[in-house]
Design a protein around this motif. Structure first.
Motif, mmCIF file in Angstrom:
data_model
loop_
_atom_site.group_PDB
_atom_site.id
_atom_site.type_symbol
_atom_site.label_atom_id
_atom_site.label_comp_id
_atom_site.label_asym_id
_atom_site.label_seq_id
_atom_site.Cartn_x
_atom_site.Cartn_y
_atom_site.Cartn_z
ATOM 1 N N ASP A 207 46.690 -3.702 -23.948
ATOM 2 C CA ASP A 207 47.816 -4.592 -23.643
ATOM 3 C C ASP A 207 48.327 -4.367 -22.228
ATOM 4 O OD1 ASP A 207 48.763 -2.072 -24.182
ATOM 5 O OD2 ASP A 207 50.567 -2.746 -25.217
ATOM 6 N N TYR A 260 36.512 -2.748 -29.862
ATOM 7 C CA TYR A 260 37.493 -3.771 -30.205
ATOM 8 C C TYR A 260 38.656 -3.663 -29.238
ATOM 9 C CZ TYR A 260 41.014 -6.453 -32.708
ATOM 10 O OH TYR A 260 41.968 -7.386 -33.036
ATOM 11 N N LEU A 263 44.449 -6.470 -27.687
ATOM 12 C CA LEU A 263 45.179 -6.955 -26.513
ATOM 13 C C LEU A 263 46.683 -6.987 -26.708
ATOM 14 C CD1 LEU A 263 42.449 -9.423 -25.688
ATOM 15 C CD2 LEU A 263 43.511 -8.048 -23.928
ATOM 16 N N GLN A 264 47.128 -6.892 -27.943
ATOM 17 C CA GLN A 264 48.579 -6.817 -28.144
ATOM 18 C C GLN A 264 48.977 -5.408 -28.554
ATOM 19 O OE1 GLN A 264 46.806 -9.205 -30.151
ATOM 20 N NE2 GLN A 264 46.920 -10.721 -28.520
ATOM 21 N N ASN A 265 47.994 -4.531 -28.680
ATOM 22 C CA ASN A 265 48.255 -3.152 -29.079
ATOM 23 C C ASN A 265 49.059 -3.093 -30.364
ATOM 24 O OD1 ASN A 265 48.286 -0.424 -29.042
ATOM 25 N ND2 ASN A 265 49.433 -0.199 -27.140
ATOM 26 N N LYS A 267 47.133 -3.516 -33.617
ATOM 27 C CA LYS A 267 46.245 -3.545 -34.781
ATOM 28 C C LYS A 267 45.399 -2.299 -34.967
ATOM 29 C CE LYS A 267 45.762 -8.511 -34.077
ATOM 30 N NZ LYS A 267 44.881 -9.504 -33.448
ATOM 31 N N ASP A 270 45.753 -0.055 -38.157
ATOM 32 C CA ASP A 270 45.324 -0.740 -39.381
ATOM 33 C C ASP A 270 43.810 -0.839 -39.448
ATOM 34 O OD1 ASP A 270 47.840 -1.088 -40.353
ATOM 35 O OD2 ASP A 270 48.113 -3.082 -39.484
ATOM 36 N N LEU A 271 43.187 -1.137 -38.315
ATOM 37 C CA LEU A 271 41.730 -1.281 -38.291
ATOM 38 C C LEU A 271 41.055 0.044 -38.621
ATOM 39 C CD1 LEU A 271 41.123 -3.576 -35.192
ATOM 40 C CD2 LEU A 271 41.062 -4.179 -37.613
ATOM 41 N N VAL A 400 51.838 -0.724 -14.287
ATOM 42 C CA VAL A 400 51.546 -2.140 -14.550
ATOM 43 C C VAL A 400 50.292 -2.568 -13.790
ATOM 44 C CG1 VAL A 400 52.341 -4.499 -14.140
ATOM 45 C CG2 VAL A 400 53.909 -2.814 -15.096
ATOM 46 N N GLU A 404 46.735 -3.644 -15.664
ATOM 47 C CA GLU A 404 46.111 -4.957 -15.545
ATOM 48 C C GLU A 404 44.705 -4.862 -14.980
ATOM 49 O OE1 GLU A 404 48.642 -7.963 -13.930
ATOM 50 O OE2 GLU A 404 49.780 -7.959 -15.801
ATOM 51 N N VAL A 407 42.437 -3.870 -17.918
ATOM 52 C CA VAL A 407 42.208 -4.976 -18.855
ATOM 53 C C VAL A 407 41.341 -6.061 -18.214
ATOM 54 C CG1 VAL A 407 43.319 -6.777 -20.218
ATOM 55 C CG2 VAL A 407 44.315 -4.493 -20.138
ATOM 56 N N ALA A 408 41.547 -6.310 -16.919
ATOM 57 C CA ALA A 408 40.727 -7.323 -16.239
ATOM 58 C C ALA A 408 39.249 -6.946 -16.313
ATOM 59 C CB ALA A 408 41.163 -7.474 -14.784
ATOM 60 N N LEU A 411 37.914 -7.300 -19.967
ATOM 61 C CA LEU A 411 37.704 -8.686 -20.382
ATOM 62 C C LEU A 411 36.553 -9.329 -19.613
ATOM 63 C CD1 LEU A 411 41.363 -9.991 -20.708
ATOM 64 C CD2 LEU A 411 39.720 -9.731 -22.559
ATOM 65 N N ARG B 68 53.482 -12.462 -8.795
ATOM 66 C CA ARG B 68 53.650 -12.377 -10.246
ATOM 67 C C ARG B 68 54.681 -13.385 -10.745
ATOM 68 N NH1 ARG B 68 51.205 -7.933 -12.594
ATOM 69 N NH2 ARG B 68 50.387 -6.498 -11.043
ATOM 70 N N LEU B 128 49.365 -12.976 -35.259
ATOM 71 C CA LEU B 128 48.462 -12.017 -34.632
ATOM 72 C C LEU B 128 47.208 -11.834 -35.475
ATOM 73 C CD1 LEU B 128 50.448 -9.026 -33.121
ATOM 74 C CD2 LEU B 128 49.067 -10.748 -31.982
ATOM 75 N N TRP B 129 47.402 -11.777 -36.783
ATOM 76 C CA TRP B 129 46.234 -11.581 -37.655
ATOM 77 C C TRP B 129 45.510 -12.889 -37.918
ATOM 78 C CZ3 TRP B 129 43.831 -7.245 -38.182
ATOM 79 C CH2 TRP B 129 44.530 -6.036 -38.056
ATOM 80 N N GLU B 154 43.195 -13.552 -27.302
ATOM 81 C CA GLU B 154 42.354 -12.553 -26.646
ATOM 82 C C GLU B 154 41.586 -13.122 -25.457
ATOM 83 O OE1 GLU B 154 40.192 -11.070 -30.065
ATOM 84 O OE2 GLU B 154 42.116 -11.149 -31.087
ATOM 85 N N VAL B 238 54.783 -10.918 -29.292
ATOM 86 C CA VAL B 238 53.394 -11.163 -29.672
ATOM 87 C C VAL B 238 52.419 -10.895 -28.531
ATOM 88 C CG1 VAL B 238 51.772 -12.837 -30.586
ATOM 89 C CG2 VAL B 238 54.120 -12.844 -31.383
ATOM 90 N N THR B 239 52.592 -11.537 -27.388
ATOM 91 C CA THR B 239 51.559 -11.435 -26.349
ATOM 92 C C THR B 239 51.899 -10.425 -25.271
ATOM 93 O OG1 THR B 239 52.506 -13.088 -24.880
ATOM 94 C CG2 THR B 239 51.106 -13.897 -26.656
ATOM 95 N N LYS B 240 53.163 -10.044 -25.166
ATOM 96 C CA LYS B 240 53.600 -9.135 -24.103
ATOM 97 C C LYS B 240 53.152 -9.625 -22.727
ATOM 98 C CE LYS B 240 53.637 -5.313 -27.293
ATOM 99 N NZ LYS B 240 52.805 -4.293 -27.913
ATOM 100 N N LEU B 244 46.330 -10.357 -19.059
ATOM 101 C CA LEU B 244 46.357 -10.514 -17.599
ATOM 102 C C LEU B 244 47.468 -11.440 -17.118
ATOM 103 C CD1 LEU B 244 42.543 -10.741 -16.936
ATOM 104 C CD2 LEU B 244 44.039 -8.755 -16.801
ATOM 105 N N GLN B 261 60.877 -1.871 -15.128
ATOM 106 C CA GLN B 261 60.453 -1.308 -13.853
ATOM 107 C C GLN B 261 61.616 -0.972 -12.944
ATOM 108 O OE1 GLN B 261 57.656 -4.100 -12.199
ATOM 109 N NE2 GLN B 261 56.824 -4.485 -14.208
#
Lengths: 435, 301
Positions: A207, A260, A263-265, A267, A270-271, A400, A404, A407-408, A411, B68, B128-129, B154, B238-240, B244, B261
């Motif tokens: 995330d 896996y 991306l929202q950190n 799950k 649970d997984l 931050v 990013e 994650v970039a 992905l 940003r 989310l699920w 995603e 949900v998406t924060k 990116l 920040q």
């Protein structure tokens, strides 16, 4: 109707009373001669606010303290989740309603140093009753910012592999070993991945938060890199070492599809608990979320034989709400973080012991491992903590940018090299700004 | 003296007394923060440090070169452009479908409204699920009719449309109820008259229903635009803002600056300046919408 105007002052009086009636923290002990009341904020419990073992252990210890002292009364309050503790505290400070003692992430110490009412604990730490040198060095160091001690270690964690033994055995893959390389890790993850059953070898928090970054940091360090240059003026993670570390993760996510990306950190636990991922890299706090899995714990894989990990120390921070309360708060913290209480808490919750004297006590780690399978490895893994993240006020922004970049790459949006170079440029800009 | 007495006993004074509690509340929790926010936007300040320097227009100038923020602004516009028309037209269609006498109509209306009163967090966890690319029901169902698989939250390019879908699901019920009320306010005679004149279904809708629900449409357009530009909860939970930064919107960005920040480094003043610019944009947009709307909308007397 002549007397209706009398209502006016009456109503105003009511409103005024309603607005000032509830003081909330009830912290004006002292003038009545009763015990001094101090407020203790913590963020234990589930995200939904249900009590758990950590919370219970804290309440038990506070009760014990309150029972032993007639002059001080500690009021424990669950303020929020620990993730939101800094934010909540900021608002409280703005309203001059700060708690006397609060749980905070160690990474927040540089920020908290800016608050005028934070209590400087440097002098307190020299009290022989406190026995400051007995705290684990990694935790004590994170409490210190620009020469001032601003926190007392409340918790220390580190990262290690937690793996599902059944999935390893079913796939015929050897369990992780202490001398695993990242290539071994990657190969195992690929073998454990099975698209038919939607099982992944590994799951990663992507995330772009600090959680993402601190999973990457130990890999960077192992490869010989560092986050910033030695004098702290330049980004240094865009080095060969940085690329080498990120490349492992990128290859697993993009080329192998064995990782896996959460991306929202939200799950990963649970997984893992439902057997959908064979390995996670996490800390001891997560073990209680895996009741359905027969798991094992192993130290991180390494580059060139270096298996160092990263520690995330959390702190108790004290705020000055008048001398009497501040004094009471210090007395409480002294008792609360003394070896005996640390030992009790550790055995009740599985927290890694914060005191060297407790770790070295004969038979202690065995007792801990007996009640909390796997925690023993984490306790021993504290020896692999070699480096810390930069303790500077601009760190959240640096985090931050790095998050990013990672994650970039994961992905497949950028190459590892490009992602890190872009982030380094941004970080250099942040560092160049006058403080 | 007599004048004072008369003033105190007049209806006017009593009126003020009755509204005093709410005026006081609005002043404390509305007006005061708005003004102190404005003051903050001209300062170099962080929320944890008491040191605050006057910075003039520096914060407002910084808005122009912040990549940003630019991304967040584009995302916000993108979201609004998708959310407003789809949610309003969707709600109108559902309201028309629900505006008849059929069995279980109360149940259907209730079902449409339930998402509105469901907590955002519950909705968020569910989506989310549902929209998980590997384990989600959505990809399974869409796969059944030969679509996908989608990455949803995603995949950077699909995250915003997914967010729009999720928030529309949560908001549709509200718009639908407003439209239902408007539809039930349309006199039966008008539709009958149209039918006698030989108007078909589409023609009746176009010439009778649509103009008569105009006030409701105007209300919803303004209301939805305002809420869309101030989107926060769903992004926060949900998406924060990810992946990116593709779902980072302005209010979320302001929050991150001020509360994540900028606690020790002076970003709170800058965050306040962005919030103020957003406020002015929202205000201007609402005024324009009302002005245009009032010229186009037909209010029945």
């Amino acid at each position: 109707m002549k007397k209706t105007w009398l209502i006016a002052p009456l109503l105003f009086a009511l409103v005024a009373a309603a607005c000032t009636g509830d003081d909330g923290d009830g912290g004006d002990g002292g003038d009545g001669g009763g015990p001094v009341e101090i407020v203790l904020w913590h963020g234990y419990g589930s995200a939904q606010g249900e009590p758990d073992a950590e919370w219970q252990s804290l309440l038990d210890r506070v009760d014990e303290f309150n029972a032993s002292r007639s002059d001080i009364r500690v009021l424990p309050i669950r303020c929020c989740t620990n993730d939101k503790a800094l934010e909540k505290l900021t608002v409280a400070l703005q309203g001059d309603e700060a708690p006397d003692v609060t749980y905070q992430y160690g990474s927040s110490i540089p920020q908290l140093a800016a608050a005028p009412s934070v209590v400087d604990l440097t002098e307190w730490s020299q009290d022989p009753d406190v026995d400051w040198p007995d705290f684990i060095p990694g935790a004590a160091a994170a409490a210190t910012y620009e020469g001032r001690i601003l926190g007392v270690p409340a918790l220390i964690d580190n990262l290690a592999i937690v793996y599902n033994k059944e999935l390893f055995d079913a796939a015929g893959v050897d369990h992780p070993s202490p001398d695993w390389t990242w290539d071994d890790f990657r190969a195992a993850a690929a073998e454990l991945t099975d698209p038919a059953t939607q099982t992944f070898g590994f799951a990663f928090p992507a995330d772009a938060s600090e959680d993402t970054v601190w999973h990457y940091d130990p890999m960077l360090w192992q490869a010989g890199g560092s986050i910033l240059s030695e004098d702290g003026t330049q980004a240094a993670f865009d080095s060969e070492a940085g690329v080498r570390a990120l490349e492992v993760l990128r290859a697993m996510a993009v080329d192998d599809g064995s990782m896996y990306l959460d991306l929202q950190n939200a799950k990963i636990d649970d997984l893992f608990n439902t057997g959908k991922t064979a390995m996670v890299i996490t800390g001891p706090w997560a073990l209680s979320a895996y009741p359905d899995v027969d798991y094992g714990v192993e130290v991180l894989p390494g580059f060139d034989g270096d298996h160092q990990t990263i520690a995330g120390p959390d702190m108790w921070v004290v705020f000055d709400n008048g001398e009497e309360r501040a004094q009471a708060a210090l007395e409480f913290v002294t008792w609360f973080t003394a070896p005996e209480q640390i030992r009790t808490d550790s055995l009740a919750t599985g927290h890694l012991p914060l005191r060297i004297s407790v770790i070295e006590e004969p038979g202690f780690t065995d007792e801990l491992e007996g009640s909390f399978p796997g925690v023993g490895v984490f306790a021993e893994n504290l020896a692999n903590v070699k480096q810390a993240r930069p303790v500077i006020a601009t760190y959240p922004q640096i985090s931050v940018a790095m998050g990013e970049a990672i994650v970039a790459a994961l992905l497949g949006e950028k190459t590892s090299q490009q992602a890190l170079a872009d982030a380094a440029e941004e970080v250099n800009g942040i560092l160049a700004l006058p403080a | 003296m007599e004048r004072v007495r008369r003033a105190l006993t007049s209806d006017h004074a009593i009126g003020w007394v009755f509204v005093a509690p709410s005026v006081l509340l609005v002043a404390i929790f509305g007006l005061y923060p708005i003004l102190s926010g404005l003051w903050l936007s001209f300062q170099k300040a962080s929320l944890l440090s008491p040191v605050r320097e006057f910075a003039g227009l520096e914060n407002y100038r910084a808005i122009m070169d912040d990549p940003r923020l630019k991304q967040a602004a584009i995302n916000t516009i993108y979201y609004t452009v998708l959310f407003v028309p789809i949610s309003i037209l969707g709600a109108l269609a559902i309201a028309i479908a629900l505006n008849r006498r059929i069995r279980f109509i109360r149940f259907y209306r209730l079902a449409v409204f339930i998402p509105v009163v469901t907590s955002t967090i519950a909705t968020g966890i569910m989506f989310l699920w549902l929209l998980d690319s590997t384990y989600g029901l959505a990809n399974w169902a869409l796969g059944g009719i030969g679509l996908g698989p989608f990455g949803f939250f995603e995949r950077p390019s699909q995250a915003m449309p997914s967010l729009v879908a999720m928030t529309i699901w949560g908001w549709l019920g509200f718009d639908t109820i407003i439209y239902l009320a408007a539809l039930q306010g349309i006199p039966q005679e008008l539709s009958e008259a149209a039918a006698i004149d030989g108007a078909g279904r589409w023609s009746t809708f176009r010439n009778v229903t649509w103009p008569l629900v105009g006030p409701a449409t105007l209300l919803l357009v303004v209301w939805s635009t305002l809420s869309a530009l101030q989107l926060f909860d769903e992004v926060f939970f949900v998406t924060k803002g990810g992946p990116l930064g593709r779902t980072s919107v302005v209010v979320f960005y302001v929050y991150r600056l001020a509360f994540e920040q900028g606690l020790a480094i002076p970003l709170a003043g800058y965050a306040a300046a962005i919030a103020y610019v957003l406020f002015l944009v929202v205000l201007a947009l609402a005024l324009v919408q009302f002005w245009m709307g009032n010229r186009m909308v037909h209010y029945s007397s």
